[in-house]
Design a protein around this motif. Structure first.
Motif, short mmCIF file in Angstrom:
data_model
loop_
_atom_site.label_atom_id
_atom_site.label_comp_id
_atom_site.label_asym_id
_atom_site.label_seq_id
_atom_site.Cartn_x
_atom_site.Cartn_y
_atom_site.Cartn_z
N LEU A 56 0.30 -1.34 -0.11
CA LEU A 56 -0.18 0.38 0.14
C LEU A 56 0.90 1.10 0.13
CD1 LEU A 56 -2.92 -0.82 2.01
CD2 LEU A 56 -2.81 -0.50 0.06
N VAL A 57 1.00 1.94 -0.88
CA VAL A 57 0.92 3.55 -0.76
C VAL A 57 0.81 4.19 0.49
CG1 VAL A 57 0.98 6.16 -1.67
CG2 VAL A 57 1.03 4.15 -3.19
N PRO A 58 2.05 4.91 1.59
CA PRO A 58 2.88 4.69 1.32
C PRO A 58 4.18 3.66 1.28
CG PRO A 58 2.89 5.75 2.79
CD PRO A 58 1.93 4.85 2.52
N PHE A 59 4.19 2.40 1.26
CA PHE A 59 4.75 1.48 1.78
C PHE A 59 5.21 1.24 0.59
CE2 PHE A 59 2.14 1.90 5.59
CZ PHE A 59 2.82 3.04 5.99
N HIS A 60 5.13 1.30 -0.30
CA HIS A 60 5.00 0.39 -2.00
C HIS A 60 7.02 0.30 -1.94
CE1 HIS A 60 4.41 4.55 -3.11
NE2 HIS A 60 5.06 4.21 -3.93
N ALA A 113 -5.64 3.56 1.26
CA ALA A 113 -6.03 3.22 -0.38
C ALA A 113 -6.49 3.98 -1.41
CB ALA A 113 -7.63 2.57 0.59
N ALA A 114 -6.65 5.24 -0.60
CA ALA A 114 -6.67 6.52 -1.57
C ALA A 114 -5.56 6.65 -2.25
CB ALA A 114 -7.92 7.61 -1.37
N ALA A 115 -4.72 7.04 -1.92
CA ALA A 115 -3.65 7.04 -1.76
C ALA A 115 -2.98 5.83 -2.71
CB ALA A 115 -2.17 7.31 -0.46
N SER A 116 -3.29 4.89 -3.03
CA SER A 116 -1.96 3.18 -3.33
C SER A 116 -3.49 4.03 -4.77
CB SER A 116 -2.63 2.43 -2.96
OG SER A 116 -2.31 2.62 -1.32
N MET A 117 -4.69 3.77 -5.04
CA MET A 117 -5.46 4.14 -6.53
C MET A 117 -5.14 4.84 -7.27
SD MET A 117 -9.02 2.81 -5.08
CE MET A 117 -9.60 4.54 -3.88
N LEU A 118 -4.69 6.28 -6.32
CA LEU A 118 -4.83 7.17 -7.23
C LEU A 118 -2.99 7.27 -7.78
CD1 LEU A 118 -6.74 9.52 -5.87
CD2 LEU A 118 -6.67 8.73 -7.59
N TYR A 119 -1.35 6.94 -7.03
CA TYR A 119 -0.30 7.57 -7.48
C TYR A 119 -0.51 5.89 -7.81
CZ TYR A 119 4.45 6.78 -6.40
OH TYR A 119 6.05 7.12 -6.80
N GLY A 120 -0.56 4.69 -8.00
CA GLY A 120 -0.34 4.02 -8.84
C GLY A 120 -1.33 3.55 -10.15
N ALA A 121 -2.42 4.95 -10.32
CA ALA A 121 -3.14 4.56 -11.44
C ALA A 121 -1.89 5.41 -12.09
CB ALA A 121 -4.57 4.74 -11.03
N TYR A 122 -1.65 6.79 -11.71
CA TYR A 122 -1.54 7.76 -11.85
C TYR A 122 0.75 7.40 -13.18
CZ TYR A 122 1.84 12.97 -12.82
OH TYR A 122 2.55 13.37 -12.64
#
Lengths: 547, 247
Positions: free
Chosen positions: A288-292, A345-354
């Motif tokens: 999960l962001v920020p541990f990705h 979760a929100a950070a992971s979805m946005l950051y990963g997709a971006y």
């Protein structure tokens, strides 16, 4: 001196062998396959006696009315010497078949557990606690086992030819893979903190080694080291968090922690601190962001079949631990962790997709996509409802089959590229190799969440659970990131079908195993998308937990 | 120092006091020797002595199990690891012992901080006349956990801890215990894979065919290196170059 004193009776615990029968089978298979690998040239000397012992055990089990495990033992006991006999100078085929039959047996045993112990006859589930509470046989355990065993079973044929092509088909690969699978299944069943931690370490240690399998490839070595160092730090943080949880509650058992943690008089500060550290440690494992930070490098550097296994199975096992920790041990602190997890979760979805948008390397892009999908799966966790729980379990299964198919196609393309696959390498693939291109497009559509694929049903169920639990903003972010993600998945499809390549040679013919693996994943992607009812019903029943 | 000396007479007789002082002096002396000896190996040996005498101190506190573990784990396993590292780096590297002023100041400050924290945490509550763990300690009030259940645990356990631990491992925690055995197996296999100079490849006949096929191919055996693929790509002129996004 102390030990020799009076022999007070010890209450021998009642070992419910059936509760971990699949893991038992896989452990035995892994150790025997290791022996077979060591006995180079004299493999029958190991395989034949083992087969006799396994068949004898199976006959005894059948005679005591434990028919299914007995039959599995007999089949495996016959399959191993048969494989040695059939492929006398093909050590890696013996390993692959031995491991494959064992995994199929584990799937059968999981079904048998469902029929005899877990199921209530009407399709529902009656959770069962075993081994002094260390192990819970419930919905999470059942689904994790299915996902992990299925993944490993598909990865075996996918990786067989690939490992051989890269000359890294070592004899230890299959045993290590099986032991990683045991660790994952144990993580899915772990119902106390110690079991959870040890199981996590079993699977992590096996994966560190598998990641660094390609010893001549610097990127694989770098990935392995990075994964190991960051994983060790995350484990230490997780362990410290668990110690604090123990300090606060005085118990290691998750259900007990769950009942104590919210009581007045429990040290809330220490519980919260422990919860925070556990979140960091487990967030690392599921990326999960920020541990990705480890994910892209490790996914890119690891041998592709191992990457596929990591993406599909580790995520399922990691989320099993997340579900159990937060829904069984910490539901009382929901107000504390749910908002935090929602933000992650929100950070992971946005950051990963971006970030996936600007990737040129296919494996790296799929790595960022896995971060995005960790975000989607988390929506079901923060919902803290039965629908959310079953939604996450179901989502992990759909993600596993989609990502396996996608990585399988990457393996097929790597046969030509002989190295990393960039986006430009896909140009014209739709014309030269329509089958591989079509299946890759199908799996990417599933990852994007388009109907009628498995990914659509997965996203639908999770989003629905999120809305029902009142997490509308989170679901809106999920939909937004899906749209962004759909763009880069579709761009790949566009590159494959609309652009032309300088090199219009078709891909080299893929091996039988690779074809089988890709075909099975693609079939599952379509099947779970079109006919999800049976599995959705199971997922609904899976919300029964040992609490 | 004083806290152990205080407890000792109440727990046993004069022999225990003598044993305590012997071990205490050895422990302190060897600890000073560890940081003052110029030879790294001598320092390591002194550290072993220190670990052993700490183990002895645990014995005087009737904690046989902890004492044995101290000797086995610290005196055995961890010291072997230390010595391995020393030998790998070279015994005669005395520049390892050189420390500049900043390092010295930091080390002294860190040591003082640790000693202060330990003294602050233990000397107050555990050594005064009304110590929470002393013989005349008042029963802990609600919410207080200091030393609660310690006496009962000792009675039940002959003061060693080994019995309780063994009982737990073989009853309540059987499953994680066996999983830990599996963990060691995985670690061993992994160590063998990573340390082996030549890989244990399965004796596959078709690997020979593969070699022949690879010889005709673009970059032959160089499957593991990206160099061949990169070079080829460079010639092709589309040079995609992986976009790195900071991790």
């Amino acid at each position: 001196m102390v030990l020799a004193q009076d022999a007070t009776t010890l209450d021998v615990p009642d070992v419910a062998w059936s509760s971990f029968a699949p893991e038992l089978l896989l452990t035995a298979a892994a150790l025997v396959l290791l022996l077979v690998a060591i006995a180079r040239g004299r493999q029958l000397l190991v395989a034949a006696p083992t087969g006799v012992v396994a068949v004898g055990l199976g006959v005894w089990l059948v005679s005591t009315d434990v028919v299914v495990p007995g039959a599995v033992a007999i089949v495996w006991g016959l399959a191993l010497p048969a494989a040695v006999f059939a492929f006398p100078h093909r050590g890696s085929l013996v390993q692959a078949w031995g491991a494959g039959v064992a995994l199929a047996g584990a799937l059968v045993l999981t079904g048998w557990q469902f029929v005899t112990v877990l199921g209530d006859g009407a399709g529902g589930m009656t959770p069962q606690s075993a081994l002094a509470g260390a192990l819970a046989n419930d919905g999470i355990a059942f689904f994790t086992r299915i996902t992990v065993y299925l993944t490993a079973l598909i990865v075996l044929p996918l990786g067989y030819g690939y490992l051989r092509d890269r000359r890294i088909n070592r004899a230890e690969v299959e045993p290590l893979l099986l032991l990683a699978v045991v660790g994952m299944a144990a993580l899915g069943t772990a119902n106390d903190l110690i079991t959870l931690f040890v199981a996590l370490e079993v699977l992590s240690l096996a994966l560190y080694v598998l990641t660094g399998l390609a010893r001549r490839d610097r990127r694989s070595q770098e990935a392995s080291l990075k994964y190991f160092v960051m994983g060790a730090v995350a484990s230490a943080i997780l362990l410290y968090g668990m110690a604090l949880m123990y300090v606060a509650t005085g118990s290691l058992s998750l259900p007990t922690i769950g009942s104590v943690v919210a009581l007045a008089g429990t040290n809330q500060l220490v519980s919260a601190l422990g919860l925070a550290l556990v979140t960091v440690g487990i967030g690392f494992k599921v990326a999960l962001v920020p541990f990705h930070l480890w994910t892209p490098d490790v996914y890119q550097g690891a041998p592709t079949n191992i990457t596929a296994f990591m993406a599909a199975a580790t995520k399922a096992a990691g989320f099993a631990a997340v579900l159990r920790l937060y829904l069984v041990a910490f539901p009382g602190l929901q107000g504390l962790w749910a908002p935090v997890l929602a933000v992650l979760a929100a950070a992971s979805m946005l950051y990963g997709a971006y970030v996936a948008l600007v990737q040129r390397d296919l494996k790296r892009m799929l790595a960022y996509s896995s971060i995005t999908h960790a975000g989607y799966a988390t929506i079901g966790v923060v919902a803290v409802t039965d629908a959310g729980l079953s939604g996450t379990l179901w989502y992990l299964l759909t993600y596993a089959v989609s990502t396996l198919g996608a990585f399988g196609c990457v393996i097929a393309i790597e046969r030509r590229r002989r190295g990393e696959v960039a986006l430009v390498d896909l140009r014209g693939l739709g014309r030269t190799s329509p089958a591989v291109a079509g299946i890759l497009a199908l799996c990417l559509l599933s990852l994007a969440g388009m109907p009628p694929t498995a990914g659509f049903v997965g996203k639908f169920v999770v989003f629905q659970a999120g809305i029902e639990a009142g997490w509308t903003w989170l679901v809106v972010i999920g939909v937004l990131s899906s749209i962004v993600a759909a763009f880069f998945y579709l761009r790949i499809a566009g590159v494959m079908f609309l652009e032309t390549a300088d090199d219009d040679r078709p891909l080299p013919a893929s091996s039988l195993g690779l074809t089988t693996g890709i075909a099975v994943s693609a079939t599952l992607v379509v099947f779970l998308g079109v006919q999800p009812q049976a599995f959705l019903h199971l997922a609904d029943a899976a919300a029964a937990l040992v609490r | 120092m004083t806290l152990l000396a205080q407890v000792a007479p109440t727990a046993g007789g004069t022999a225990e006091v003598v044993v305590f002082w012997v071990f205490a002096v050895i422990a302190l002396g060897s600890a000073i020797a560890v940081i003052s000896l110029r030879n790294v190996v001598h320092g390591a040996v002194m550290l072993v002595l220190n670990f052993l005498s700490i183990g002895g101190l645990f014995l005087t506190l009737e904690s046989a199990f902890l004492s044995v573990i101290q000797v086995l784990v610290y005196g055995g396993a961890i010291m072997v690891l230390f010595l391995f590292v020393i030998m790998l780096l070279g015994v005669d590297r005395d520049d390892l012992l050189q420390a500049d002023l900043r390092t010295r100041v930091l080390a002294i400050a860190g040591g003082a901080l640790l000693a202060g924290a330990v003294l602050f945490a233990f000397v107050g509550p555990y050594t005064s006349e009304a110590s929470v763990c002393g013989p005349d300690a008042p029963a802990p009030g609600p919410g207080e956990v200091a030393c609660a259940g310690l006496a009962e645990a000792y009675d039940e356990d002959d003061g060693a801890g080994a019995r309780f631990l063994g009982r737990s491992l073989f009853t309540t925690y059987t499953y994680p215990f066996e999983l830990a055995a599996l963990l060691l197996t995985v670690a061993t296999i992994g160590a063998v894979i990573l340390a082996r100079r030549r890989d244990l490849e399965p004796e596959d006949e078709d690997l020979a065919d593969l070699d022949a096929a690879a010889a005709d191919d673009l970059d032959g055996d160089d499957l593991d290196g990206a160099s061949g693929a990169a070079a080829e790509r460079h010639v092709a002129g589309d040079g995609p170059g992986t976009t790195e996004r900071g991790g």
